[in-house]
Design an enzyme around this catalytic site. Sequence first.
Site, PDB file in Angstrom:
ATOM      1  N   ARG A 105       0.807  -1.205   0.000  1.00 33.72           N
ATOM      2  CA  ARG A 105       0.000   0.000   0.000  1.00 33.72           C
ATOM      3  C   ARG A 105       0.844   1.261   0.000  1.00 33.72           C
ATOM      4  O   ARG A 105       0.539   2.224  -0.712  1.00 33.72           O
ATOM      5  CB  ARG A 105      -0.959  -0.007   1.201  1.00 33.72           C
ATOM      6  CG  ARG A 105      -1.864   1.204   1.330  1.00 33.72           C
ATOM      7  CD  ARG A 105      -2.459   1.683   0.002  1.00 33.72           C
ATOM      8  NE  ARG A 105      -3.090   0.614  -0.750  1.00 33.72           N
ATOM      9  CZ  ARG A 105      -3.333   0.696  -2.041  1.00 33.72           C
ATOM     10  NH1 ARG A 105      -2.994   1.762  -2.742  1.00 33.72           N
ATOM     11  NH2 ARG A 105      -3.908  -0.319  -2.675  1.00 33.72           N
ATOM     12  N   LYS A 172       3.708  39.280  -5.409  1.00 31.00           N
ATOM     13  CA  LYS A 172       2.303  39.049  -5.713  1.00 31.00           C
ATOM     14  C   LYS A 172       1.448  40.239  -5.262  1.00 31.00           C
ATOM     15  O   LYS A 172       1.972  41.231  -4.752  1.00 31.00           O
ATOM     16  CB  LYS A 172       1.844  37.745  -5.078  1.00 31.00           C
ATOM     17  CG  LYS A 172       2.708  36.544  -5.516  1.00 31.00           C
ATOM     18  CD  LYS A 172       2.036  35.232  -5.322  1.00 31.00           C
ATOM     19  CE  LYS A 172       1.017  34.977  -6.421  1.00 31.00           C
ATOM     20  NZ  LYS A 172       0.385  33.649  -6.309  1.00 31.00           N
TER      21      LYS A 172
END
Length: 286
Positions: A105, A172
């Site tokens: 897994r 930004k």
Amino acid sequence: MAGYLPELPRLMVDEAVKAALLEDWGRAGDVTSQATIPADAQATAVIASRKPGVLAGLALAESAFRQTNAQVRFEAVLQDGARLEKGSVAARMSGPARAILSAERVALNFACHLSGIATATARFADLIAHTQANIVCTRKTTPGLRAFEKYAVRCGGGSNHRFGLDDAILIKDNHIAVAGGVRPAIEAAKAFAGHLVKIEVEVDTLDQLREALACKPDVIMLDNMGPDQLREAVSIANGQVLLEASGGIEADTITAIAEAGVNLISSGWITHSSPILDLGLDIEIG
């Protein structure tokens, strides 16, 4: 196959995989395999694709089996960046059956997730292959997995934006608001930056674009502009700087955005929201 792919540092891979294995094993290990499989049982298995896509993350899958039991032999049949068809075998394992199942897994979680990112990136790259634009990722990544997710982008034919806040200066909208405008923000950045540090600034309007161009940053990000506005921005910039389109990048919009003439298209979706590629582990019988 993608172009140059950096090799993932083994220590980085092993540490991430070790943490995932410990999380999965808990306090008693794989009690199902212990209960149902004899300790000396041997097995062979393959990792195969259930759907078409692009492979990424084999180093992490290999690490999961190796760290579970060094007697497990892992053979990569394909390499990261390979295009997969439904049923393509990516790797083979042989060795102690308990170990193979105990690592399954964790190995698949990493490989499915990273292959999903590579597949999503490749889809975008294919849609804009006829243009000059390149698809790049962002910092919108899973905490602790950034290096691996950005590696997967490379496997899919994309390129990497900055890895962290220290790579480059990216001004930004919030920086601009606090700094008092586009010009003062860029001028302050230029006074601060060393000669190897690139400066990029985000703009929302064509007027901000003109203001930014006068300050000569290295890259200008055109945020949430449609194709018509992007074409006008490309005309205004006239090759003075690299132009990056950002915001609203989807499969049904990316081609028109690329055809507007920008150099780069940044997408957070490819790392934070791309679906996994369904890979499975199958025990070979007989």
